[in-house]
Write a protein that holds these residues in place. Structure first.
Motif, mmCIF file in Angstrom:
data_model
loop_
_atom_site.group_PDB
_atom_site.id
_atom_site.type_symbol
_atom_site.label_atom_id
_atom_site.label_comp_id
_atom_site.label_asym_id
_atom_site.label_seq_id
_atom_site.Cartn_x
_atom_site.Cartn_y
_atom_site.Cartn_z
ATOM 1 N N GLN A 60 -19.086 0.621 -4.983
ATOM 2 C CA GLN A 60 -19.451 1.960 -4.505
ATOM 3 C C GLN A 60 -19.012 3.019 -5.493
ATOM 4 O O GLN A 60 -19.770 3.915 -5.862
ATOM 5 C CB GLN A 60 -18.770 2.266 -3.165
ATOM 6 N N ASP A 69 -16.804 6.252 6.350
ATOM 7 C CA ASP A 69 -17.866 5.465 5.726
ATOM 8 C C ASP A 69 -19.234 5.881 6.240
ATOM 9 O O ASP A 69 -20.189 5.972 5.468
ATOM 10 C CB ASP A 69 -17.659 3.979 6.027
ATOM 11 N N SER A 118 -19.483 -2.084 4.168
ATOM 12 C CA SER A 118 -18.177 -1.575 4.587
ATOM 13 C C SER A 118 -18.290 -0.905 5.942
ATOM 14 O O SER A 118 -17.486 -1.149 6.849
ATOM 15 C CB SER A 118 -17.657 -0.544 3.582
ATOM 16 N N SER A 147 -14.574 6.480 -2.004
ATOM 17 C CA SER A 147 -14.464 5.069 -2.393
ATOM 18 C C SER A 147 -13.212 4.838 -3.218
ATOM 19 O O SER A 147 -12.551 3.798 -3.079
ATOM 20 C CB SER A 147 -15.698 4.639 -3.182
ATOM 21 N N LEU A 203 -10.253 4.750 -0.809
ATOM 22 C CA LEU A 203 -10.205 3.513 -0.024
ATOM 23 C C LEU A 203 -9.912 2.310 -0.900
ATOM 24 O O LEU A 203 -9.262 1.353 -0.449
ATOM 25 C CB LEU A 203 -11.533 3.319 0.727
ATOM 26 N N ALA A 204 -10.355 2.348 -2.166
ATOM 27 C CA ALA A 204 -10.038 1.252 -3.088
ATOM 28 C C ALA A 204 -8.526 1.198 -3.316
ATOM 29 O O ALA A 204 -7.926 0.113 -3.322
ATOM 30 C CB ALA A 204 -10.772 1.450 -4.409
ATOM 31 N N ALA A 232 -22.058 0.562 0.136
ATOM 32 C CA ALA A 232 -21.299 1.255 1.182
ATOM 33 C C ALA A 232 -21.667 0.762 2.580
ATOM 34 O O ALA A 232 -20.820 0.758 3.467
ATOM 35 C CB ALA A 232 -21.520 2.766 1.086
ATOM 36 N N ARG A 288 -15.650 -1.559 -2.482
ATOM 37 C CA ARG A 288 -15.230 -0.193 -2.842
ATOM 38 C C ARG A 288 -15.425 0.050 -4.330
ATOM 39 O O ARG A 288 -15.822 1.128 -4.753
ATOM 40 C CB ARG A 288 -13.755 0.029 -2.486
ATOM 41 N N ASP A 300 -6.987 -0.268 -0.318
ATOM 42 C CA ASP A 300 -7.185 -1.720 -0.293
ATOM 43 C C ASP A 300 -6.215 -2.423 -1.228
ATOM 44 O O ASP A 300 -5.646 -3.457 -0.870
ATOM 45 C CB ASP A 300 -8.621 -2.059 -0.706
#
Lengths: 176, 176
Positions: free
Chosen positions: A45, A112, A165, A82, A85-86, A162, A42, A89
């Motif tokens: 990306q 994604d 993922s 990204s 989602l980072a 990407a 991520r 995470d």
């Protein structure tokens, strides 16, 4: 007389047992959402797409070409996705959980798929224009060829980061 | 007295047995290699890519643009690949077998991934050029805009038909 002895060969059966159920083995692969590998993907990306966005935005004539406007839109979306989602995470790593809920993984996979397809298609369109300006028309004197090329290359790098993922999410979904 | 006879009904239990294991249920989904649906997908891929190839080749100035040369190369590869797989599907339908060998499905999946990515990227690059010529430069008078657009659209259609094949193969691989 048969003498009992230590059999170091008894370890393999575990591996064999795991091989019988291949559906479970990929659950904790690095790169899945909620793992350090997933966060690194991520991060790359996000970095590449924001680099592409800034380089392309720094040229004053990008709005004159539709493909470059589309690139800006696509990498903006990729950057936002990204980044979100980072953050997700990081949260999962901090609370030491991984996303195994099928609905969330499906949502991540669809997102994604959409963002990486958009990034890839915009990068291809920009590459087509860049090669047209640079190689076919030899018109780099009055165009920001190097900046267009850099932005395109960064968008491709973002797509390269990407794709894993997306495929890992898709694989997780399919192997459930 | 037991009389030996041919039992064509002995096949169905195999299907029932496959239905008990949920991992196996997607094996016979239409669109997989060796099914009628798979053959129809291959047929559409082949038709659209050969249409794109012929329309683009019918213009005399396509070699002056790199993206259009790449489109011709990519849809040629797609045409050959889809034709080969369509023949393989016909064979499988005629002998009433589907491809369940993991190695073959992996090979099909990799080939589908490569050809569909190439077709999609070339279609995007051509779309970028076509939109540049038609909308940004308004230079359709001295270019074959409509033919370029048709060839690009056909390449996109070929990609639309190629994606389900790829995803179904990938899903089959992952759910093994």
């Amino acid at each position: 007389m048969v003498r009992p002895s230590v059999h170091p060969i008894e370890a393999p059966p575990l591996t064999d047992n795991a091989a019988i159920l291949p559906r479970q083995t990929l659950k904790d692969v690095q790169g899945m959402p909620g793992t350090i590998g997933g966060f690194i993907l991520r991060f790359f990306q996000f970095s590449f797409s924001i680099a592409s966005l800034s380089v392309m935005s720094s040229t004053n004539d990008f709005p004159s070409v539709t493909a470059f406007r589309y690139l800006v839109a696509a990498v903006s979306l990729q950057t936002l996705w990204s980044l979100s989602l980072a953050i997700a995470d990081i949260y999962a790593i901090l609370v030491r959980r991984s996303y195994r809920n099928s609905t969330i993984v499906r949502l991540f996979s669809i997102g994604d798929g959409i963002t990486s397809t958009m990034t890839f298609s915009s990068a291809c369109a920009s590459a087509g224009i860049t090669v047209l300006i640079g190689n076919d028309l030899n018109d780099c004197a009055q165009n920001h060829c190097s900046r267009f090329e850099t932005a395109t290359a960064m968008a491709f790098m973002s797509w390269f980061a990407a794709s894993p993922s997306f495929f890992l999410n898709f694989w997780t979904l399919a192997s459930k």
